[in-house]
Scaffold this active site. Sequence first.
Site, PDB file in Angstrom:
ATOM      1  N   ASP A 117       0.786  -1.233   0.000  1.00 29.13           N
ATOM      2  CA  ASP A 117       0.000   0.000   0.000  1.00 29.13           C
ATOM      3  C   ASP A 117       0.817   1.282   0.000  1.00 29.13           C
ATOM      4  O   ASP A 117       0.680   2.101  -0.897  1.00 29.13           O
ATOM      5  CB  ASP A 117      -0.978   0.005   1.192  1.00 29.13           C
ATOM      6  CG  ASP A 117      -1.955   1.152   1.118  1.00 29.13           C
ATOM      7  OD1 ASP A 117      -2.550   1.345   0.046  1.00 29.13           O
ATOM      8  OD2 ASP A 117      -2.113   1.875   2.118  1.00 29.13           O
ATOM      9  N   CYS A 227     -19.194  -0.406  -4.409  1.00 29.35           N
ATOM     10  CA  CYS A 227     -18.898  -1.034  -5.705  1.00 29.35           C
ATOM     11  C   CYS A 227     -18.427  -2.474  -5.555  1.00 29.35           C
ATOM     12  O   CYS A 227     -18.456  -3.246  -6.511  1.00 29.35           O
ATOM     13  CB  CYS A 227     -17.880  -0.202  -6.499  1.00 29.35           C
ATOM     14  SG  CYS A 227     -16.236  -0.099  -5.743  1.00 29.35           S
TER      15      CYS A 227
HETATM   16  C1  B12 Z   1      -4.520   5.857  -3.982  1.00 25.62           C
HETATM   17  C2  B12 Z   1      -5.285   4.638  -3.519  1.00 25.62           C
HETATM   18  C3  B12 Z   1      -6.648   4.781  -3.317  1.00 25.62           C
HETATM   19  C4  B12 Z   1      -7.405   6.026  -3.759  1.00 25.62           C
HETATM   20  C5  B12 Z   1      -7.588   5.975  -5.310  1.00 25.62           C
HETATM   21  C6  B12 Z   1      -8.053   4.576  -5.810  1.00 25.62           C
HETATM   22  C7  B12 Z   1      -7.891   4.325  -7.308  1.00 25.62           C
HETATM   23  N1  B12 Z   1      -8.819   3.583  -7.876  1.00 25.62           N
HETATM   24  O1  B12 Z   1      -6.946   4.777  -7.954  1.00 25.62           O
HETATM   25  C8  B12 Z   1      -8.738   5.901  -2.950  1.00 25.62           C
HETATM   26  C9  B12 Z   1      -8.603   6.649  -1.631  1.00 25.62           C
HETATM   27  C10 B12 Z   1      -9.991   6.375  -3.662  1.00 25.62           C
HETATM   28  C11 B12 Z   1      -8.736   4.394  -2.663  1.00 25.62           C
HETATM   29  C12 B12 Z   1      -9.882   3.686  -2.387  1.00 25.62           C
HETATM   30  C13 B12 Z   1      -9.902   2.319  -2.158  1.00 25.62           C
HETATM   31  N2  B12 Z   1      -8.834   1.530  -1.956  1.00 25.62           N
HETATM   32 CO1  B12 Z   1      -6.997   2.071  -2.290  1.00 25.62          CO
HETATM   33  N3  B12 Z   1      -5.209   2.376  -2.784  1.00 25.62           N
HETATM   34  C14 B12 Z   1      -4.625   3.397  -3.309  1.00 25.62           C
HETATM   35  C15 B12 Z   1      -3.153   3.088  -3.605  1.00 25.62           C
HETATM   36  C16 B12 Z   1      -2.296   3.715  -2.499  1.00 25.62           C
HETATM   37  C17 B12 Z   1      -2.673   3.540  -4.982  1.00 25.62           C
HETATM   38  C18 B12 Z   1      -3.667   3.196  -6.105  1.00 25.62           C
HETATM   39  C19 B12 Z   1      -3.182   3.664  -7.457  1.00 25.62           C
HETATM   40  O2  B12 Z   1      -2.026   3.618  -7.762  1.00 25.62           O
HETATM   41  N4  B12 Z   1      -4.102   4.134  -8.288  1.00 25.62           N
HETATM   42  C20 B12 Z   1      -3.747   4.565  -9.612  1.00 25.62           C
HETATM   43  C21 B12 Z   1      -4.138   3.540 -10.700  1.00 25.62           C
HETATM   44  C22 B12 Z   1      -3.323   3.856 -11.957  1.00 25.62           C
HETATM   45  O3  B12 Z   1      -3.771   2.239 -10.317  1.00 25.62           O
HETATM   46  P1  B12 Z   1      -4.758   1.111  -9.675  1.00 25.62           P
HETATM   47  O4  B12 Z   1      -5.674   1.637  -8.657  1.00 25.62           O
HETATM   48  O5  B12 Z   1      -3.854   0.046  -9.261  1.00 25.62           O
HETATM   49  O6  B12 Z   1      -5.769   0.692 -10.845  1.00 25.62           O
HETATM   50  C23 B12 Z   1      -5.425  -0.192 -11.869  1.00 25.62           C
HETATM   51  C24 B12 Z   1      -6.625  -0.780 -12.532  1.00 25.62           C
HETATM   52  O7  B12 Z   1      -7.631   0.154 -12.701  1.00 25.62           O
HETATM   53  C25 B12 Z   1      -5.934  -1.136 -13.850  1.00 25.62           C
HETATM   54  N5  B12 Z   1      -6.740  -1.711 -14.884  1.00 25.62           N
HETATM   55  C26 B12 Z   1      -8.035  -1.578 -15.144  1.00 25.62           C
HETATM   56  N6  B12 Z   1      -8.340  -2.371 -16.151  1.00 25.62           N
HETATM   57  C27 B12 Z   1      -7.206  -2.995 -16.555  1.00 25.62           C
HETATM   58  C28 B12 Z   1      -6.986  -3.929 -17.554  1.00 25.62           C
HETATM   59  C29 B12 Z   1      -5.688  -4.433 -17.745  1.00 25.62           C
HETATM   60  C30 B12 Z   1      -5.464  -5.450 -18.805  1.00 25.62           C
HETATM   61  C31 B12 Z   1      -4.643  -3.980 -16.919  1.00 25.62           C
HETATM   62  C32 B12 Z   1      -3.291  -4.530 -17.103  1.00 25.62           C
HETATM   63  C33 B12 Z   1      -4.892  -3.040 -15.930  1.00 25.62           C
HETATM   64  C34 B12 Z   1      -6.174  -2.582 -15.756  1.00 25.62           C
HETATM   65  O8  B12 Z   1      -5.246  -0.020 -14.226  1.00 25.62           O
HETATM   66  C35 B12 Z   1      -4.748   0.544 -13.029  1.00 25.62           C
HETATM   67  C36 B12 Z   1      -3.244   0.339 -13.007  1.00 25.62           C
HETATM   68  O9  B12 Z   1      -2.882  -0.983 -12.899  1.00 25.62           O
HETATM   69  C37 B12 Z   1      -3.154   1.512  -3.551  1.00 25.62           C
HETATM   70  C38 B12 Z   1      -1.863   0.880  -3.028  1.00 25.62           C
HETATM   71  C39 B12 Z   1      -0.767   0.856  -4.089  1.00 25.62           C
HETATM   72  N7  B12 Z   1       0.435   1.291  -3.712  1.00 25.62           N
HETATM   73  O10 B12 Z   1      -1.017   0.457  -5.222  1.00 25.62           O
HETATM   74  C40 B12 Z   1      -4.373   1.193  -2.643  1.00 25.62           C
HETATM   75  C41 B12 Z   1      -5.243   0.002  -3.012  1.00 25.62           C
HETATM   76  C42 B12 Z   1      -5.546   0.096  -4.496  1.00 25.62           C
HETATM   77  N8  B12 Z   1      -6.482   0.282  -2.280  1.00 25.62           N
HETATM   78  C43 B12 Z   1      -7.075  -0.744  -1.820  1.00 25.62           C
HETATM   79  C44 B12 Z   1      -8.358  -0.748  -1.210  1.00 25.62           C
HETATM   80  C45 B12 Z   1      -8.733  -1.962  -0.367  1.00 25.62           C
HETATM   81  C46 B12 Z   1      -9.223   0.330  -1.427  1.00 25.62           C
HETATM   82  C47 B12 Z   1     -10.745   0.376  -1.139  1.00 25.62           C
HETATM   83  C48 B12 Z   1     -11.480  -0.926  -1.453  1.00 25.62           C
HETATM   84  C49 B12 Z   1     -10.937   0.787   0.348  1.00 25.62           C
HETATM   85  C50 B12 Z   1     -12.369   1.043   0.740  1.00 25.62           C
HETATM   86  N9  B12 Z   1     -13.160  -0.005   0.999  1.00 25.62           N
HETATM   87  O11 B12 Z   1     -12.788   2.176   0.859  1.00 25.62           O
HETATM   88  C51 B12 Z   1     -11.189   1.548  -2.056  1.00 25.62           C
HETATM   89  C52 B12 Z   1     -11.588   1.074  -3.472  1.00 25.62           C
HETATM   90  C53 B12 Z   1     -11.949   2.225  -4.403  1.00 25.62           C
HETATM   91  C54 B12 Z   1     -11.872   1.798  -5.883  1.00 25.62           C
HETATM   92  N10 B12 Z   1     -13.008   1.443  -6.450  1.00 25.62           N
HETATM   93  O12 B12 Z   1     -10.766   1.780  -6.457  1.00 25.62           O
HETATM   94  C55 B12 Z   1      -6.307  -2.027  -2.161  1.00 25.62           C
HETATM   95  C56 B12 Z   1      -7.046  -2.705  -3.335  1.00 25.62           C
HETATM   96  C57 B12 Z   1      -7.159  -4.213  -3.247  1.00 25.62           C
HETATM   97  C58 B12 Z   1      -7.919  -4.767  -4.429  1.00 25.62           C
HETATM   98  N11 B12 Z   1      -8.372  -5.993  -4.278  1.00 25.62           N
HETATM   99  O13 B12 Z   1      -8.079  -4.128  -5.490  1.00 25.62           O
HETATM  100  C59 B12 Z   1      -4.870  -1.456  -2.530  1.00 25.62           C
HETATM  101  C60 B12 Z   1      -4.153  -2.227  -3.618  1.00 25.62           C
HETATM  102  C61 B12 Z   1      -4.033  -1.493  -1.224  1.00 25.62           C
HETATM  103  C62 B12 Z   1      -3.485  -2.904  -0.920  1.00 25.62           C
HETATM  104  N12 B12 Z   1      -2.169  -3.087  -0.954  1.00 25.62           N
HETATM  105  O14 B12 Z   1      -4.213  -3.846  -0.669  1.00 25.62           O
HETATM  106  N13 B12 Z   1      -7.488   3.858  -2.777  1.00 25.62           N
END
Ligand code: B12
Length: 291
Positions: A117, A227
């Site tokens: 995280d 969600c």
């Molecule tokens: C900032 C952050 C938040 C922010 C922004 C979330 C967001 N969606 O970006 C806020 C505060 C809103 C948040 C909320 C939540 N979070 Co948060 N958060 C983070 C954090 C620190 C960074 C996320 C990030 O980099 N976002 C930027 C985008 C670019 O990356 P991403 O979220 O990983 O999304 C990927 C997918 O969308 C993907 N994608 C979509 N379709 C496809 C298709 C393909 C083929 C591929 C390859 C990728 C892909 O593209 C993105 C990049 O990989 C991470 C920890 C970490 N260091 O990664 C935890 C993390 C994402 N959070 C987590 C959790 C538990 C939550 C919540 C469920 C908490 C809650 N119950 O309130 C919510 C869920 C909200 C949601 N629907 O996303 C968990 C998610 C676990 C999981 N099973 O997904 C993480 C991974 C922490 C952990 N180590 O467990 N979070």
Amino acid sequence: MVKNMNLQKICNEIHIPAVGVAPWPLPKEARQILFEENPCPFTEPNIENRLQPVSNFIPRSAIVCLFPYYVPHNGPSNLSRYTWSTDYHVVVNKYLQTLVDQLRSLNENESFSIHCDTSPLADRYMAYLAGLGFYGKNKCFINPTWGSYVFIGTILTTMHLEPNRPSQETCLGCNRCIETCLGDCLGESNFTYNTCKSYLTQKKGDLTDEERSIIRKSPLLFGCDQCQDVCPHNQNIPTTPIEEFQHLEPLLDVNEIEHMTNKQFKTAYGDRAFSWRGKTILLRNNKYIKY
Ligand code: B12
């Protein structure tokens, strides 16, 4: 040399339910996948930092583990599921440290660093690359067995391990998450973080009328599960086998924290994931919750 099969065996023994290996360095497409036009302020803003080793050695592999946290509960709750038991940062780090200790005893010259995280690593993308599941339209990472109620932890290491392949499975695409989102922040590709209820409950400062009205829409004063609760991949999933996540405290007594000093609050709740923003933010959010 530890083979992937042995890694599975070690993880079974130390009660880590799912493990996979992602390649390091990350594939070229990582830059496009991680790019966001309007990133959330809690996200590492510099994509290059997300692709760097974030450790004082050059890794050759990434071991990615999942930590399921689902426990059935129909009683009252004002907290999001992910905060119902001991802070996942503490629990995940403890399990990953046990795994590192085991691996180090077999490979004493290798280096390891633990991430969950708070590191610049993109945890969901790491889990996808390690073949542990797929993405939902709600942006959450979904494992076919445990659903999206999983935390993700990664160990970067100098060990050479064979990477797994990303899963070909995809989310059912039912759109229920998009339709139910309280802040309309989910779309086909983008994610509008600034109307996400989870974000708003963690954001500092005063809230606008629109932000307050989003918080009012559900009974949670911290985080949001909207969600994920409606997701078909989260129906009939097993209870977490992780003991630390089986003990639940889903209802926070807000009257109690109102009269606490910040120090007393830290002592009472410092080991819970909702405490990182402090009691003032929780009390602010509580003003908009209907009991
Ligand atoms: C900032 C952050 C938040 C922010 C922004 C979330 C967001 N969606 O970006 C806020 C505060 C809103 C948040 C909320 C939540 N979070 Co948060 N958060 C983070 C954090 C620190 C960074 C996320 C990030 O980099 N976002 C930027 C985008 C670019 O990356 P991403 O979220 O990983 O999304 C990927 C997918 O969308 C993907 N994608 C979509 N379709 C496809 C298709 C393909 C083929 C591929 C390859 C990728 C892909 O593209 C993105 C990049 O990989 C991470 C920890 C970490 N260091 O990664 C935890 C993390 C994402 N959070 C987590 C959790 C538990 C939550 C919540 C469920 C908490 C809650 N119950 O309130 C919510 C869920 C909200 C949601 N629907 O996303 C968990 C998610 C676990 C999981 N099973 O997904 C993480 C991974 C922490 C952990 N180590 O467990 N979070």
